[in-house]
Scaffold this motif. Structure first.
Motif, PDB file in Angstrom:
ATOM      1  N   LEU A   1     -46.950 -77.172  23.391  1.00 46.86           N
ATOM      2  CA  LEU A   1     -46.097 -76.079  23.866  1.00 46.86           C
ATOM      3  C   LEU A   1     -44.972 -76.584  24.756  1.00 46.86           C
ATOM      4  O   LEU A   1     -43.913 -75.953  24.839  1.00 46.86           O
ATOM      5  CB  LEU A   1     -46.945 -75.043  24.616  1.00 46.86           C
TER       6      LEU A   1
ATOM      7  N   VAL B   1     -42.035 -73.838  26.003  1.00 47.52           N
ATOM      8  CA  VAL B   1     -42.776 -72.708  26.566  1.00 47.52           C
ATOM      9  C   VAL B   1     -43.024 -72.977  28.052  1.00 47.52           C
ATOM     10  O   VAL B   1     -43.394 -74.083  28.446  1.00 47.52           O
ATOM     11  CB  VAL B   1     -44.113 -72.518  25.812  1.00 47.52           C
TER      12      VAL B   1
ATOM     13  N   ALA C   1     -46.669 -70.968  32.892  1.00 46.46           N
ATOM     14  CA  ALA C   1     -47.629 -69.856  32.961  1.00 46.46           C
ATOM     15  C   ALA C   1     -48.088 -69.444  31.556  1.00 46.46           C
ATOM     16  O   ALA C   1     -49.287 -69.248  31.321  1.00 46.46           O
ATOM     17  CB  ALA C   1     -47.027 -68.668  33.695  1.00 46.46           C
ATOM     18  N   GLU C   2     -47.132 -69.340  30.627  1.00 44.53           N
ATOM     19  CA  GLU C   2     -47.491 -68.962  29.254  1.00 44.53           C
ATOM     20  C   GLU C   2     -48.315 -70.061  28.589  1.00 44.53           C
ATOM     21  O   GLU C   2     -49.237 -69.777  27.832  1.00 44.53           O
ATOM     22  CB  GLU C   2     -46.241 -68.670  28.415  1.00 44.53           C
ATOM     23  N   ARG C   3     -47.989 -71.340  28.872  1.00 44.38           N
ATOM     24  CA  ARG C   3     -48.779 -72.449  28.319  1.00 44.38           C
ATOM     25  C   ARG C   3     -50.231 -72.330  28.752  1.00 44.38           C
ATOM     26  O   ARG C   3     -51.148 -72.457  27.945  1.00 44.38           O
ATOM     27  CB  ARG C   3     -48.222 -73.810  28.777  1.00 44.38           C
TER      28      ARG C   3
ATOM     29  N   GLU D   1     -51.861 -69.675  29.802  1.00 47.37           N
ATOM     30  CA  GLU D   1     -52.469 -68.475  29.219  1.00 47.37           C
ATOM     31  C   GLU D   1     -52.860 -68.710  27.753  1.00 47.37           C
ATOM     32  O   GLU D   1     -53.973 -68.376  27.323  1.00 47.37           O
ATOM     33  CB  GLU D   1     -51.484 -67.311  29.334  1.00 47.37           C
ATOM     34  N   ARG D   2     -51.949 -69.286  26.988  1.00 49.50           N
ATOM     35  CA  ARG D   2     -52.224 -69.523  25.574  1.00 49.50           C
ATOM     36  C   ARG D   2     -53.303 -70.589  25.376  1.00 49.50           C
ATOM     37  O   ARG D   2     -54.151 -70.466  24.485  1.00 49.50           O
ATOM     38  CB  ARG D   2     -50.932 -69.911  24.846  1.00 49.50           C
TER      39      ARG D   2
END
Length: 191
Positions: A112, A117, A120-122, A124-125
């Motif tokens: 990611l 990306v 925070a999104e990394r 979460e995913r």
């Protein structure tokens, strides 16, 4: 009828030793459709690794066409191939290829970073995909704190993180005992 995810048309690959041509792949054609399992089998030296490298966009064919998810990747530049590898292909290796200083979640999130990306999104995913492979309770552990089967599940999670069109697995259970091998293949099947 549905379009294939992967379409090979008369794929050829030759290597040159001076002026001597060594033909490794001599016109491979096949279609692979969504949710289909395909195994490449054959004796040592038959071209399995060469074909896997072409399927994974790590190498280009000498001739023929390779269409991956509607894109002709057989004639792409190295930069375009790198982008395709990151977005369209998930790799699972026999040796896991995990970075020892990173946690399971950090190893999973690595692709990611190359996709741009945010942190925070990394996180979460990565947590979500580790939950899919039943490792959400081990996401902060480093590879040396995990069993072989757990390391392979981290590798599978990393392969899934970008929702690839295809997953290429090079003997994904070769380093595991038979019970763990069945568990790994069951997880892949469910995903």
């Amino acid at each position: 009828m549905a379009e294939p995810i992967l379409h090979l048309e008369q794929i050829r690959k030759s290597y040159f030793l001076g002026k001597q041509e060594l033909q490794v792949l001599k016109g491979i054609s096949m279609d692979i459709f969504k949710n289909e399992y395909v195994a490449l089998m054959g004796p040592s030296g038959s071209g399995k690794s060469t074909l896997m490298n072409i399927l994974g966009c790590l190498d280009s064919p000498t001739g023929g066409r390779y269409i991956l998810n509607g894109k002709d990747v057989s004639r792409m530049s190295d930069d375009d191939l790198a982008s395709v590898r990151n977005k369209e292909i998930g790799f699972v290796f026999q040796q896991f290829n995990l970075l020892p200083r990173l946690t399971a979640a950090e190893n999973v999130a690595l692709p990611l970073i190359y996709s741009g990306v945010g942190k925070a999104e990394r996180a979460e995913r990565a947590a979500a995909v580790l939950k899919k492979v039943k490792l959400d309770d081990r996401m902060h552990h480093k590879p040396n704190e995990l069993s072989g089967g757990q390391c392979q599940r981290v590798a599978i999670a990393r392969a899934l993180i970008n929702n690839p069109s295809i997953i290429l697995a090079d003997e994904p259970t070769g380093n595991l005992d038979s019970k763990t091998s069945y568990e790994i293949m069951d997880i892949v099947g469910k995903i």
